[in-house]
Design a protein around this motif. Structure first.
Motif, mmCIF file in Angstrom:
data_model
loop_
_atom_site.group_PDB
_atom_site.id
_atom_site.type_symbol
_atom_site.label_atom_id
_atom_site.label_comp_id
_atom_site.label_asym_id
_atom_site.label_seq_id
_atom_site.Cartn_x
_atom_site.Cartn_y
_atom_site.Cartn_z
ATOM 1 N N SER A 12 0.827 -1.206 0.000
ATOM 2 C CA SER A 12 0.000 0.000 0.000
ATOM 3 C C SER A 12 0.862 1.256 0.000
ATOM 4 O O SER A 12 1.887 1.320 0.671
ATOM 5 C CB SER A 12 -0.911 0.009 1.235
ATOM 6 N N GLY A 13 0.446 2.254 -0.784
ATOM 7 C CA GLY A 13 1.087 3.556 -0.737
ATOM 8 C C GLY A 13 2.369 3.679 -1.524
ATOM 9 O O GLY A 13 3.192 4.559 -1.222
ATOM 10 N N THR A 14 2.581 2.843 -2.550
ATOM 11 C CA THR A 14 3.766 2.998 -3.391
ATOM 12 C C THR A 14 3.623 4.251 -4.260
ATOM 13 O O THR A 14 2.526 4.760 -4.471
ATOM 14 C CB THR A 14 3.969 1.787 -4.305
ATOM 15 N N TYR A 15 4.744 4.736 -4.761
ATOM 16 C CA TYR A 15 4.697 5.874 -5.675
ATOM 17 C C TYR A 15 3.854 5.558 -6.908
ATOM 18 O O TYR A 15 3.146 6.426 -7.420
ATOM 19 C CB TYR A 15 6.115 6.260 -6.110
ATOM 20 N N ASN A 16 3.937 4.320 -7.379
ATOM 21 C CA ASN A 16 3.136 3.940 -8.544
ATOM 22 C C ASN A 16 1.652 4.099 -8.260
ATOM 23 O O ASN A 16 0.898 4.647 -9.068
ATOM 24 C CB ASN A 16 3.428 2.488 -8.939
ATOM 25 N N LYS A 212 -6.398 13.316 -1.551
ATOM 26 C CA LYS A 212 -5.825 13.719 -0.276
ATOM 27 C C LYS A 212 -4.735 12.741 0.162
ATOM 28 O O LYS A 212 -4.633 11.638 -0.337
ATOM 29 C CB LYS A 212 -6.931 13.785 0.796
ATOM 30 N N ALA A 213 -3.944 13.184 1.116
ATOM 31 C CA ALA A 213 -2.870 12.339 1.636
ATOM 32 C C ALA A 213 -3.451 11.083 2.271
ATOM 33 O O ALA A 213 -4.435 11.159 3.010
ATOM 34 C CB ALA A 213 -2.042 13.112 2.653
ATOM 35 N N PRO A 214 -2.869 9.907 1.998
ATOM 36 C CA PRO A 214 -3.357 8.671 2.623
ATOM 37 C C PRO A 214 -3.045 8.660 4.114
ATOM 38 O O PRO A 214 -2.095 9.293 4.574
ATOM 39 C CB PRO A 214 -2.572 7.587 1.885
ATOM 40 N N LEU A 215 -3.852 7.948 4.857
ATOM 41 C CA LEU A 215 -3.678 7.887 6.305
ATOM 42 C C LEU A 215 -3.437 6.468 6.808
ATOM 43 O O LEU A 215 -3.439 6.227 8.003
ATOM 44 C CB LEU A 215 -4.927 8.466 7.003
ATOM 45 N N HIS A 223 5.603 8.994 1.255
ATOM 46 C CA HIS A 223 5.640 8.981 -0.209
ATOM 47 C C HIS A 223 4.788 10.104 -0.790
ATOM 48 O O HIS A 223 5.190 10.785 -1.733
ATOM 49 C CB HIS A 223 5.147 7.633 -0.743
ATOM 50 N N TYR A 224 3.609 10.298 -0.222
ATOM 51 C CA TYR A 224 2.708 11.341 -0.701
ATOM 52 C C TYR A 224 3.364 12.711 -0.546
ATOM 53 O O TYR A 224 3.370 13.525 -1.475
ATOM 54 C CB TYR A 224 1.394 11.285 0.065
ATOM 55 N N SER A 225 3.924 12.961 0.632
ATOM 56 C CA SER A 225 4.555 14.251 0.911
ATOM 57 C C SER A 225 5.726 14.501 -0.027
ATOM 58 O O SER A 225 5.894 15.604 -0.564
ATOM 59 C CB SER A 225 5.028 14.300 2.367
ATOM 60 N N ARG A 226 6.540 13.474 -0.250
ATOM 61 C CA ARG A 226 7.711 13.637 -1.117
ATOM 62 C C ARG A 226 7.288 13.869 -2.565
ATOM 63 O O ARG A 226 7.882 14.697 -3.269
ATOM 64 C CB ARG A 226 8.592 12.399 -1.009
ATOM 65 N N ALA A 227 6.247 13.154 -3.018
ATOM 66 C CA ALA A 227 5.787 13.292 -4.402
ATOM 67 C C ALA A 227 5.098 14.628 -4.647
ATOM 68 O O ALA A 227 4.904 15.012 -5.805
ATOM 69 C CB ALA A 227 4.845 12.138 -4.759
#
Length: 242
Positions: A12-16, A212-215, A223-227
């Motif tokens: 879960s939550g990969t850049y892809n 939105k950012a995942p929780l 990953h979300y923040s960096r992307a």
């Protein structure tokens, strides 16, 4: 590393998941009823996704193990796709003007000859057909700047024009490290290879995360923040002229 790569992509939550897949789906648009070639299909993730959206999908990959996984995954999901062992740089098993759309997800960086692959894609596409591909953003060639505790601060960009083969280490779930290699190319290299092959480039996309950012976990949030700060992927949409 076929099975290990599938396990990695299913986390879960990969850049892809956060960036590349939504951008690719938006780029290809409505593919219902279209004949689609998934070039470098791997374990079949994109192939199954496109087939579920109504496309008639053929997937090719140079790895026999990946194709085996793709067939298994399609069977278990009751999704109809065709899969063949085939090098994207030699699509001679297909006649010219066969497909409406060709997609390729994070593959072209592993190719020895970009021009040959793009020429083959051009040949098998119908006139007005679409070629959409994604790749790790060329600006990612560099290194992390870290603080004294090893926390990543920002990305240093350097040696952008050194078109070298770079080694990538993949750490499998069992702890084994497998090395692969890819070729660094500039944005202009991709653009020029497309135009030399005969394509008209319609869009260049540097996607941000959608929604939105995942929780669900700290990795996803990171990953979300960096992307949102760094371009992780680049996508091209090109058309074969009529």
């Amino acid at each position: 590393m076929a099975g290990g790569y599938q396990a990695f992509r299913e986390e879960s939550g990969t850049y892809n998941e956060l960036v590349e897949v939504p951008a690719m789906l938006e780029l290809v648009g409505d593919i219902k009823g279209k004949r689609v070639l998934d070039a470098g299909c791997g374990y079949g993730y994109s192939s199954l996704l496109l087939a579920k959206r109504g496309a008639m999908v053929t997937g090719v990959d140079i790895s026999e193990k990946m194709i085996g996984l793709a067939r298994k995954n399609a069977y278990e999901a009751s999704v109809e796709c065709q899969f063949f062992v085939c090098d994207m740089q030699d699509l001679s098993m297909f006649t010219k003007n066969t497909f409406d759309t060709v997609v390729s997800s994070i593959v072209v960086g592993y190719l020895d000859c970009l021009e040959k692959a793009f020429s083959e894609v051009f040949r098998v596409l119908l006139h007005s057909g679409i070629f959409a591909f994604s790749e790790n953003h060329p600006l990612l060639k560099g290194s992390w700047e870290k603080d004294n505790e090893g926390k990543r601060l920002h990305w240093n960009i350097d040696n952008y024009f050194d078109r070298l083969v770079r080694t990538i280490e993949w750490r499998m779930q069992d702890g084994k490290v497998i090395e692969t290699s890819s070729r660094h190319r500039t944005v202009q290299d991709y653009f020029d290879a497309l135009t030399v092959a005969g394509f008209v480039v319609e869009r260049l996309v540097e996607p941000e995360p959608t929604g939105k950012a995942p929780l669900d976990n700290l990795g996803s949030i990171e990953h979300y923040s960096r992307a949102k700060r760094i371009p992780i992927f680049i996508l091209f949409k090109a058309r074969k002229p009529t």
